[in-house]
Write a protein that holds these residues in place. Structure first.
Motif, PDB file in Angstrom:
ATOM      1  N   ALA A 123       0.834  -1.197   0.000  1.00 31.65           N
ATOM      2  CA  ALA A 123       0.000   0.000   0.000  1.00 31.65           C
ATOM      3  C   ALA A 123       0.868   1.246   0.000  1.00 31.65           C
ATOM      4  O   ALA A 123       1.777   1.391   0.810  1.00 31.65           O
ATOM      5  N   GLY A 124       0.590   2.158  -0.923  1.00 27.39           N
ATOM      6  CA  GLY A 124       1.323   3.402  -0.997  1.00 27.39           C
ATOM      7  C   GLY A 124       2.625   3.336  -1.770  1.00 27.39           C
ATOM      8  O   GLY A 124       3.248   4.368  -2.019  1.00 27.39           O
ATOM      9  N   GLN A 125       3.047   2.152  -2.145  1.00 26.01           N
ATOM     10  CA  GLN A 125       4.297   2.008  -2.889  1.00 26.01           C
ATOM     11  C   GLN A 125       4.089   2.384  -4.351  1.00 26.01           C
ATOM     12  O   GLN A 125       3.110   1.981  -4.975  1.00 26.01           O
ATOM     13  N   ILE A 126       5.012   3.160  -4.904  1.00 25.29           N
ATOM     14  CA  ILE A 126       4.954   3.546  -6.312  1.00 25.29           C
ATOM     15  C   ILE A 126       5.819   2.586  -7.123  1.00 25.29           C
ATOM     16  O   ILE A 126       6.999   2.402  -6.820  1.00 25.29           O
ATOM     17  N   TYR A 127       5.227   1.997  -8.120  1.00 30.84           N
ATOM     18  CA  TYR A 127       5.947   1.062  -8.973  1.00 30.84           C
ATOM     19  C   TYR A 127       6.792   1.851  -9.972  1.00 30.84           C
ATOM     20  O   TYR A 127       6.290   2.734 -10.666  1.00 30.84           O
ATOM     21  N   ARG A 128       8.075   1.529 -10.037  1.00 29.78           N
ATOM     22  CA  ARG A 128       8.983   2.194 -10.969  1.00 29.78           C
ATOM     23  C   ARG A 128       9.786   1.143 -11.726  1.00 29.78           C
ATOM     24  O   ARG A 128      10.239   0.165 -11.138  1.00 29.78           O
ATOM     25  N   ARG A 129       9.951   1.374 -13.004  1.00 26.26           N
ATOM     26  CA  ARG A 129      10.864   0.543 -13.782  1.00 26.26           C
ATOM     27  C   ARG A 129      11.171   1.215 -15.105  1.00 26.26           C
ATOM     28  O   ARG A 129      10.498   2.173 -15.517  1.00 26.26           O
ATOM     29  N   SER A 130      12.202   0.692 -15.766  1.00 24.58           N
ATOM     30  CA  SER A 130      12.579   1.196 -17.083  1.00 24.58           C
ATOM     31  C   SER A 130      11.683   0.582 -18.148  1.00 24.58           C
ATOM     32  O   SER A 130      11.205  -0.559 -18.010  1.00 24.58           O
ATOM     33  N   LEU A 131      11.455   1.322 -19.200  1.00 21.60           N
ATOM     34  CA  LEU A 131      10.683   0.827 -20.332  1.00 21.60           C
ATOM     35  C   LEU A 131      11.593   0.159 -21.346  1.00 21.60           C
ATOM     36  O   LEU A 131      12.738   0.562 -21.537  1.00 21.60           O
ATOM     37  N   ARG A 132      11.057  -0.853 -21.989  1.00 17.83           N
ATOM     38  CA  ARG A 132      11.707  -1.430 -23.143  1.00 17.83           C
ATOM     39  C   ARG A 132      11.217  -0.705 -24.390  1.00 17.83           C
ATOM     40  O   ARG A 132      10.209   0.003 -24.351  1.00 17.83           O
ATOM     41  N   CYS A 133      11.930  -0.887 -25.487  1.00 17.69           N
ATOM     42  CA  CYS A 133      11.500  -0.240 -26.727  1.00 17.69           C
ATOM     43  C   CYS A 133      10.088  -0.677 -27.098  1.00 17.69           C
ATOM     44  O   CYS A 133       9.274   0.129 -27.541  1.00 17.69           O
ATOM     45  N   GLY A 180       2.266   3.693 -12.206  1.00 21.16           N
ATOM     46  CA  GLY A 180       3.636   3.849 -11.763  1.00 21.16           C
ATOM     47  C   GLY A 180       4.380   4.895 -12.558  1.00 21.16           C
ATOM     48  O   GLY A 180       3.794   5.635 -13.356  1.00 21.16           O
ATOM     49  N   GLN A 181       5.686   4.950 -12.328  1.00 18.91           N
ATOM     50  CA  GLN A 181       6.553   5.879 -13.036  1.00 18.91           C
ATOM     51  C   GLN A 181       7.521   5.069 -13.897  1.00 18.91           C
ATOM     52  O   GLN A 181       8.192   4.153 -13.415  1.00 18.91           O
ATOM     53  N   PHE A 182       7.597   5.430 -15.172  1.00 23.17           N
ATOM     54  CA  PHE A 182       8.337   4.620 -16.137  1.00 23.17           C
ATOM     55  C   PHE A 182       9.283   5.511 -16.937  1.00 23.17           C
ATOM     56  O   PHE A 182       8.907   6.598 -17.386  1.00 23.17           O
ATOM     57  N   SER A 183      10.506   5.024 -17.102  1.00 26.46           N
ATOM     58  CA  SER A 183      11.540   5.815 -17.768  1.00 26.46           C
ATOM     59  C   SER A 183      12.140   5.037 -18.926  1.00 26.46           C
ATOM     60  O   SER A 183      12.248   3.803 -18.885  1.00 26.46           O
ATOM     61  N   PHE A 184      12.520   5.779 -19.944  1.00 26.41           N
ATOM     62  CA  PHE A 184      13.240   5.193 -21.073  1.00 26.41           C
ATOM     63  C   PHE A 184      14.458   6.050 -21.365  1.00 26.41           C
ATOM     64  O   PHE A 184      14.355   7.275 -21.491  1.00 26.41           O
ATOM     65  N   THR A 185      15.627   5.396 -21.457  1.00 24.42           N
ATOM     66  CA  THR A 185      16.864   6.059 -21.848  1.00 24.42           C
ATOM     67  C   THR A 185      17.490   5.262 -22.976  1.00 24.42           C
ATOM     68  O   THR A 185      17.727   4.053 -22.821  1.00 24.42           O
ATOM     69  N   ALA A 186      17.725   5.906 -24.097  1.00 20.47           N
ATOM     70  CA  ALA A 186      18.253   5.216 -25.269  1.00 20.47           C
ATOM     71  C   ALA A 186      19.727   4.862 -25.049  1.00 20.47           C
ATOM     72  O   ALA A 186      20.519   5.715 -24.632  1.00 20.47           O
ATOM     73  N   ASP A 187      20.082   3.598 -25.304  1.00 21.98           N
ATOM     74  CA  ASP A 187      21.484   3.210 -25.278  1.00 21.98           C
ATOM     75  C   ASP A 187      22.064   3.117 -26.690  1.00 21.98           C
ATOM     76  O   ASP A 187      23.258   2.911 -26.880  1.00 21.98           O
ATOM     77  N   GLN A 188      21.186   3.303 -27.666  1.00 22.51           N
ATOM     78  CA  GLN A 188      21.542   3.346 -29.080  1.00 22.51           C
ATOM     79  C   GLN A 188      20.374   4.010 -29.804  1.00 22.51           C
ATOM     80  O   GLN A 188      19.309   4.194 -29.214  1.00 22.51           O
ATOM     81  N   CYS A 233       9.694   2.567 -31.562  1.00 22.02           N
ATOM     82  CA  CYS A 233       9.350   2.122 -30.206  1.00 22.02           C
ATOM     83  C   CYS A 233       7.928   2.520 -29.834  1.00 22.02           C
ATOM     84  O   CYS A 233       7.418   3.539 -30.298  1.00 22.02           O
ATOM     85  N   ALA A 234       7.322   1.728 -28.962  1.00 17.44           N
ATOM     86  CA  ALA A 234       5.970   2.044 -28.486  1.00 17.44           C
ATOM     87  C   ALA A 234       5.695   1.312 -27.187  1.00 17.44           C
ATOM     88  O   ALA A 234       6.234   0.237 -26.928  1.00 17.44           O
ATOM     89  N   THR A 235       4.861   1.910 -26.357  1.00 21.83           N
ATOM     90  CA  THR A 235       4.384   1.287 -25.127  1.00 21.83           C
ATOM     91  C   THR A 235       2.865   1.334 -25.124  1.00 21.83           C
ATOM     92  O   THR A 235       2.266   2.384 -25.352  1.00 21.83           O
ATOM     93  N   PHE A 236       2.259   0.169 -24.871  1.00 19.60           N
ATOM     94  CA  PHE A 236       0.803   0.052 -24.795  1.00 19.60           C
ATOM     95  C   PHE A 236       0.380   0.053 -23.332  1.00 19.60           C
ATOM     96  O   PHE A 236       0.969  -0.642 -22.504  1.00 19.60           O
ATOM     97  N   PHE A 237      -0.654   0.818 -23.012  1.00 24.64           N
ATOM     98  CA  PHE A 237      -1.219   0.851 -21.666  1.00 24.64           C
ATOM     99  C   PHE A 237      -2.630   0.270 -21.711  1.00 24.64           C
ATOM    100  O   PHE A 237      -3.400   0.560 -22.628  1.00 24.64           O
ATOM    101  N   ILE A 238      -2.961  -0.550 -20.712  1.00 25.06           N
ATOM    102  CA  ILE A 238      -4.300  -1.129 -20.631  1.00 25.06           C
ATOM    103  C   ILE A 238      -4.740  -1.167 -19.177  1.00 25.06           C
ATOM    104  O   ILE A 238      -3.941  -1.438 -18.275  1.00 25.06           O
TER     105      ILE A 238
END
Length: 322
Positions: A50-60, A68-76, A81-86
């Motif tokens: 309860a109260g925890q915010i989910y964080r992770r990196s996005l894939r392409c 949650g909070q999601f981050s993407f940083t290009a390594d190349q 790229c696209a992210t689907f939310f449902i």
């Protein structure tokens, strides 16, 4: 058994890059370990304190069903790229830009789309969405700080992006809110039960199930007399302002699917149909003169069920595809 449409989604995801409402779409050659449907299964099993915010990196190529909070940083250079939310059927999705570092002048882009696009087809279709196609895009490179939060009109949304400089990227926060009268829905699961209500509104609503299914309609209120009509060239619900239709096909856009049956009048009882198509849609058309309501349940169709007809079943469709 996975449907052909699901397998196509697993192998090829085609995303849209648009300018002023004109569409272009790009192929992702091999989803491989970035299979967004597998990632969705992982998200559904995750439990957070309860109260925890989910964080992770996005894939392409990614899919998310959790806030949650999601981050993407290009390594190349990342071009396609696209992210689907449902969310659940009764949820709306808000995407908020927390941090963006991309080169808009150099050809990078970051766009939110109100709905989903697969293989160049949209859900909801242009016929069923309250906004025009161009209004369904929110382009960060055009709006910048003017529009940092975008809320979907249904339980699905997506972002698609191009980032060419390694080290550049973005962070978004995804939140969900309640939708009192869900209209257009993509089901997260191959089975379930749902009641769709359109309260005196002139609109069309679709419920999409990306599986071959047995669908059973148990209650339909349209303000008409009893009746059930199969779709025929010279019959059906032509001229009736309020009705439900069942559609089947291999794509995502209900307006491009094959019409299987019309239900023009209210009834209490049971109407069941086996639909072996890759995608099944129940679509309600409402004139706004009535409070229209339909209750139905569905489960994934297996080969054993195709061999057994059940009472009150309508003719089967699309079985060569499974």
């Amino acid at each position: 058994m996975p449907s052909a449409f699901q397998l196509q989604c697993h192998l090829v995801l085609i995303f849209l890059a648009a300018s002023k409402g004109e569409t272009r779409y790009l192929e992702v050659r091999d989803a491989g370990e970035d299979d967004p449907f597998l990632l969705l299964s992982e998200d559904l099993k995750r439990e957070l304190s309860a109260g925890q915010i989910y964080r992770r990196s996005l894939r392409c190529i990614d899919m998310l069903s959790i806030e949650g909070q999601f981050s993407f940083t290009a390594d190349q250079p990342q071009l396609h790229c696209a992210t689907f939310f449902i969310g659940e059927p009764e949820e709306l999705i808000t995407v908020h830009y927390d941090f963006v570092n991309i080169d808009c002048q150099g050809g990078d882009f970051l766009k939110v789309f109100d709905g989903w696009i697969l293989k160049g087809e949209k859900f909801p279709s242009s016929l069923d969405h309250p906004l025009t196609t161009s209004q369904r895009y929110a382009d960060f490179c055009e709006s910048g700080n003017i529009q940092r939060s975008i809320r979907s009109s249904q339980n699905v949304a997506m972002i698609f992006f191009r980032i060419q400089q390694p080290g550049n990227g973005f962070t978004v926060t995804v939140k969900k809110s309640s939708n009192l009268f869900p209209c257009n829905v993509i089901s997260q699961t191959p089975s379930g039960r749902f009641t769709m209500v359109i309260p005196h509104q002139h609109r069309n609503c679709s419920f999409s199930i990306i599986y071959p299914v047995v669908i059973k309609i148990s209650d339909l209120i349209l303000g008409h007399l009893n009746g059930l009509f199969l779709k025929k060239p010279s019959a059906g619900c032509a001229g009736v302002g309020d009705f439900v239709e069942l559609l089947g096909g291999a794509g995502l856009d209900p307006s491009k699917m094959f019409p299987l049956a019309d239900l023009c009048h209210s009834f209490h009882g049971s109407a069941q149909m086996k639909i072996g198509c890759d995608n099944t849609v129940l679509r309600m058309v409402s004139s706004g003169k009535h409070v229209n309501r339909v209750t139905f349940e569905y489960h994934q169709l297996d080969l054993q069920e195709t061999e057994t007809r059940k009472e009150n079943s309508i003719e089967e469709f699309c079985f060569p595809s499974i």
